[in-house]
Write a protein that holds these residues in place. Structure first.
Motif, PDB file in Angstrom:
ATOM      1  N   SER A 262       1.555  -7.178  -7.703  1.00  0.00           N
ATOM      2  CA  SER A 262       2.572  -6.771  -6.728  1.00  0.00           C
ATOM      3  C   SER A 262       3.989  -6.824  -7.282  1.00  0.00           C
ATOM      4  O   SER A 262       4.925  -6.374  -6.621  1.00  0.00           O
ATOM      5  CB  SER A 262       2.485  -7.654  -5.477  1.00  0.00           C
ATOM      6  OG  SER A 262       2.654  -9.019  -5.809  1.00  0.00           O
TER       7      SER A 262
ATOM      8  N   ALA B 277       0.838  -1.196   0.000  1.00  0.00           N
ATOM      9  CA  ALA B 277       0.000   0.000   0.000  1.00  0.00           C
ATOM     10  C   ALA B 277       0.879   1.255   0.000  1.00  0.00           C
ATOM     11  O   ALA B 277       2.022   1.225   0.456  1.00  0.00           O
ATOM     12  CB  ALA B 277      -0.909   0.001   1.220  1.00  0.00           C
TER      13      ALA B 277
ATOM     14  N   ALA C 166      -3.434  -2.993  -3.893  1.00  0.00           N
ATOM     15  CA  ALA C 166      -2.794  -1.857  -3.234  1.00  0.00           C
ATOM     16  C   ALA C 166      -3.662  -0.613  -3.225  1.00  0.00           C
ATOM     17  O   ALA C 166      -3.511   0.230  -2.343  1.00  0.00           O
ATOM     18  CB  ALA C 166      -1.461  -1.536  -3.929  1.00  0.00           C
TER      19      ALA C 166
END
Length: 539
Positions: free
Chosen positions: A311, A56, A174
């Motif tokens: 990711s 994040a 995210a």
């Protein structure tokens, strides 16, 4: 049947009995919840084993960094949201149960999509008891929010949660709504139920699909062709791919191979299992930008077949593939009228700021008449950030004629011209703060002209104004507004002549009739604006 629930979009409104069920359920905070969500998703088989949690942004605060007061407030925000979400599911369940009660459920195609985007960060850095504050760039203090906690989720609030919850609810991704290149902003769980047709039910389908697949799916299920003309008008070819091919073949080769995404300049392109994206800005960081549309920079690349959560950025490893994906986005953008890209956010709400033409063009006056109801803001003159007047021509017959002559907005922001106790009054609702100006003279029988003038200070948006009310040419009230609404009175309540539908600007009923309807005769209402070059130029 097309059933579209208000849940779980803001405002989050639900009965206290539903909220009570979630008391204390979010006290651990969004960081713990985010990790737990991923583990539960893996356990349920919704997310592949080994899926990593996408990182994040650093601008999302850690729960442990918050004060006890903030944690108390933000936990309550999530409790209300969870209750609202459960209530929305419950109401959808009642619809399904009604179909089952008719004995038709097994023979009915049900497509249940759990949202129209990912969880939203439009609550920004604090959430709001009145989300209209966010729309107008006004921050709420913790003390102000704490004073509203018992009302949170009820009709006296227009609530939204802190952006940290959105990131947790979008686990394992995210980002969020308004970040079009991240699945946290676009992916929603979907259930398709049709026992008499789907032979291999109860499983998961992993083929890429998009909301524009719904209509082709329904048409194929009903054995209907896609229409080429409607009422003699040639139709743009329907996009999307029917999902019927997956009903009895869970491992079928994917057919929806390409899909573009774009909002506020944040954009992405899916193509044959790969996802390329660039993020111009995080909504909560506006107007600060990470990348620019002009430079077309900041692109990332992901292999969605091996990276469910997006990711692992492979842009540096596969530059040629990324270049091809960027070209594919431009092809789709041209074909689908996405261009020109506009990376502004709240600025878009005000046509004069956004540079957007309106129906009224350069007009500075508009006449409105009774039964003009539910007029959206951009369909009448914009009286924000400009000197303006409203003039009502009424004919008083006698008796109890109290009621609203004209209103715009509602309980959470707007203004209203009305008669109460036979005296003309004007209330300016600054997002919950009421400023009322009342004539010292009663309204006489016969024809009268009621005029309210607002002389805007200028020097930027949301500034103050001197105000006065005139009755048949005589000043009968005057005063001062130290601040005015800068951007939007409301996104879901319009303007009405002769009543105030929806929530009341004055937060009360005026007169004895429904919607505070005016009991006398309204001949005409005229709105005028008097723009000056200095109105929106900051001093």
């Amino acid at each position: 049947i097309y059933y579209s629930s208000a849940g779980s979009h803001s405002p989050h409104h639900v009965g206290q009995e539903w909220i009570a069920k979630y008391k204390g359920k979010f006290d651990e905070g969004w960081d713990v919840l985010r990790e737990r969500n991923l583990q539960n998703q893996i356990k349920a088989g919704i997310v592949p084993e080994g899926t990593q949690m996408a990182t994040a942004p650093d601008s999302i605060p850690k729960w442990d960094s918050l004060t006890p007061q903030q944690q108390k407030i933000y936990a309550r925000q999530a409790e209300v949201f969870a209750a609202f979400t459960e209530h929305s599911d419950h109401e959808a369940g009642r619809l399904v149960q009604a179909i089952d009660d008719l004995g038709e459920l097994d023979n009915t195609l049900v497509i249940y999509i759990t949202g129209d985007n990912g969880a939203s960060v439009e609550g920004d850095r604090s959430g709001q008891w009145n989300w209209n504050h966010y729309l107008n760039g006004v921050e709420e203090t913790p003390d102000e929010q704490e004073a509203k906690l018992d009302e949170w989720g009820g009709p006296t609030t227009y609530p939204m949660y802190h952006m940290g919850w959105a990131i947790a609810f979008n686990s394992p991704f995210a980002l969020s709504k308004q970040v079009a290149g991240d699945f946290g902003g676009t992916r929603n769980g979907t259930v398709i139920h049709w026992p008499e047709r789907i032979r291999q039910g109860g499983g998961i389908r992993t083929q890429f699909s998009h909301v524009n697949d719904v209509a082709p799916t329904i048409l194929e299920a009903a054995n209907l062709p896609m229409p080429t003309t409607i009422n003699g008008i040639k139709q743009i070819p329907m996009q999307g791919t029917s999902l019927v091919y997956t009903f009895d073949n869970p491992g079928a080769k994917e057919r929806h191979n390409t899909q573009y995404f774009e909002i506020i300049g944040n954009r992405g392109i899916y193509h044959n299992g790969w996802m390329a994206r660039t993020t111009v800005m995080y909504p909560w960081m506006a107007p600060n930008r990470m990348n620019t549309v002009a430079a077309d920079d900041g692109w990332q690349l992901y292999d969605t077949t091996n990276d469910f959560s997006l990711s692992n950025d492979l842009a540096a490893q596969y530059p040629d593939r990324l270049a091809a994906m960027k070209q594919k986005f431009m092809e789709e953008a041209i074909e689908n009228q996405v261009l020109p890209l506009d990376d502004r956010l709240l600025e878009r709400l005000v046509p004069s700021v956004a540079g957007r033409p309106t129906l009224l063009g350069e007009r500075t006056s508009i006449d409105l008449y009774p039964y003009a109801w539910n007029m959206v803001e951009d369909s009448i003159l914009n009286v924000k950030n400009v000197s303006n007047s409203v003039t009502a021509y009424v004919d008083v017959k006698g008796g109890d004629e109290d009621g609203v002559i004209f209103s715009q907005g509602g309980r959470f922001g707007g203004w209203s011209l009305y008669v109460e106790n036979n005296k003309p009054s004007y209330t300016y609702n600054y997002m919950g703060e009421l400023f009322t100006f009342t004539s010292y003279k009663p309204l006489p029988n016969g024809q009268s002209e009621i005029r309210f003038e607002l002389d805007y200070d200028g020097g930027g948006v949301g500034k103050g104004a001197d105000v006065r009310m005139m009755l048949n040419g005589e000043v009968v009230a005057e005063g001062r507004l130290e601040k005015t609404i800068a951007s939007r009175f409301s996104i879901d309540e319009g303007a009405d002549v002769g009543l105030d539908r929806g929530s009341a600007v004055t937060v009360k009923t005026i007169g004895p009739r429904r919607y505070s309807a005016y009991g006398g005769q309204i001949d005409k209402v005229t709105i005028q604006i008097f723009p000056k070059p200095s109105d929106q130029k900051a001093n």
